[in-house]
Design an enzyme around this catalytic site. Structure first.
Site, short mmCIF file in Angstrom:
data_model
loop_
_atom_site.label_atom_id
_atom_site.label_comp_id
_atom_site.label_asym_id
_atom_site.label_seq_id
_atom_site.Cartn_x
_atom_site.Cartn_y
_atom_site.Cartn_z
N ASN A 22 -6.59 -45.71 8.33
CA ASN A 22 -5.45 -45.25 7.51
C ASN A 22 -4.58 -44.24 8.27
O ASN A 22 -3.61 -43.72 7.71
CB ASN A 22 -5.94 -44.66 6.18
CG ASN A 22 -6.85 -43.45 6.35
OD1 ASN A 22 -7.39 -43.20 7.42
ND2 ASN A 22 -7.02 -42.69 5.30
N ASP A 27 -4.96 -35.53 10.20
CA ASP A 27 -5.92 -36.05 9.24
C ASP A 27 -7.02 -34.99 9.10
O ASP A 27 -7.17 -34.13 9.97
CB ASP A 27 -6.49 -37.38 9.76
CG ASP A 27 -7.67 -37.86 8.96
OD1 ASP A 27 -7.54 -37.96 7.73
OD2 ASP A 27 -8.73 -38.11 9.56
#
Length: 269
Positions: A221, A11
């Site tokens: 997420n 990420d």
């Protein structure tokens, strides 16, 4: 050198980059060369727009893979692997729902660009959004945009994040699913279209099993991706639910936790 890992997904916000949006470029380049020698792909897995992510790696983006827009846009080096395509009916349902409340600030993310509707968000919000969407345009009506729509990115008041998360989940059930990285940011994505689905597409293409994948993340997420990968690392700065989803915890993004860990996984010969 850990030859088991053939794909490492990171990420970006709160994970790979520091809070000032920098990372140690020379150190990363050295690690990337060692990863390539070991036959390991580096995957940028983020809710952000592909064009923004690509610009973070100006000298080497064609050597990397991307699961951008929370898995709705997947590229393996120069090749497009997958792009989501929200049905028009879903797009209209999302737009109508977001229009019900003026405090919901809506960005529609398409394949060519992202879009804000005039009169619904401020010029300041538009400029701020450009940090995450390097291709962003004003339009008169989100329903009349001619582009392939990947997802929606909405911003709500921070303290109402979970109120809106549940509202979107209930009202859009079966059409779109909310996922959040916290702090008022909610993405509305096609059901089953998340970072893990993007990684799975890349892994299948390369003949790699989940046990040969590593992932680093700090937000809600990232949870599916952390659960998918055999080597999963939450950042020290992640909330508890993200730490619970990962096998290991690594130093925070401010301490270059991803690079520190990759150096251990791919040491110099």
């Amino acid at each position: 050198m850990d030859h088991d890992i053939k794909m490492a997904a990171v990420d970006i916000d709160g994970t790979f980059v520091r809070s000032d949006y920098t990372y140690d470029v020379p150190r990363f380049r050295r690690i990337l060369e060692r990863m390539k020698k070991a036959g390991c792909s580096f995957v940028v897995a983020s809710g952000n727009q592909y064009y923004q992510l690509r610009d973070l790696f100006p000298d080497c983006h064609e050597e990397l893979s991307f699961a951008a827009e929370n898995g709705a846009f997947v590229k393996d080096k120069k090749e497009l692997v997958f792009a989501a395509d929200m049905p028009e009916e879903t797009v209209h349902s999302v737009v109508d729902l977001c229009r019900e409340s003026p405090e919901v600030l809506t960005v529609m993310c398409g394949m060519d660009s992202a879009y804000c509707q005039r009169g619904t968000v401020s010029p300041e919000f538009f400029e701020l959004t450009k940090i995450y969407c390097h291709r962003l345009n004003w339009v008169d009506d989100l329903k009349n945009v001619d582009d392939r729509i990947l997802k929606f990115a909405v911003t709500v008041p921070d303290e109402k994040t979970y109120f809106y998360y549940e509202l979107f989940r209930d009202r859009l059930a079966g059409k779109a699913e909310p996922t959040t990285s916290g702090h008022g940011a909610i993405d509305l994505i096609l059901p089953g279209c998340h970072k893990a689905s993007g990684l799975k597409r890349l892994a299948q293409r390369k003949g790699i099993t989940p046990n040969q994948c590593a992932a680093f993340g700090d937000g809600g997420n990232d949870i599916e991706m952390l659960q998918y990968c055999g080597y999963s690392y939450s950042m020290e700065n992640a909330p508890q639910n993200v730490k619970d989803a990962a096998r290991y915890v690594c130093p925070s993004n401010e301490e270059d936790g991803v690079l520190v860990t990759l150096e251990k996984l791919f040491p110099e010969d």
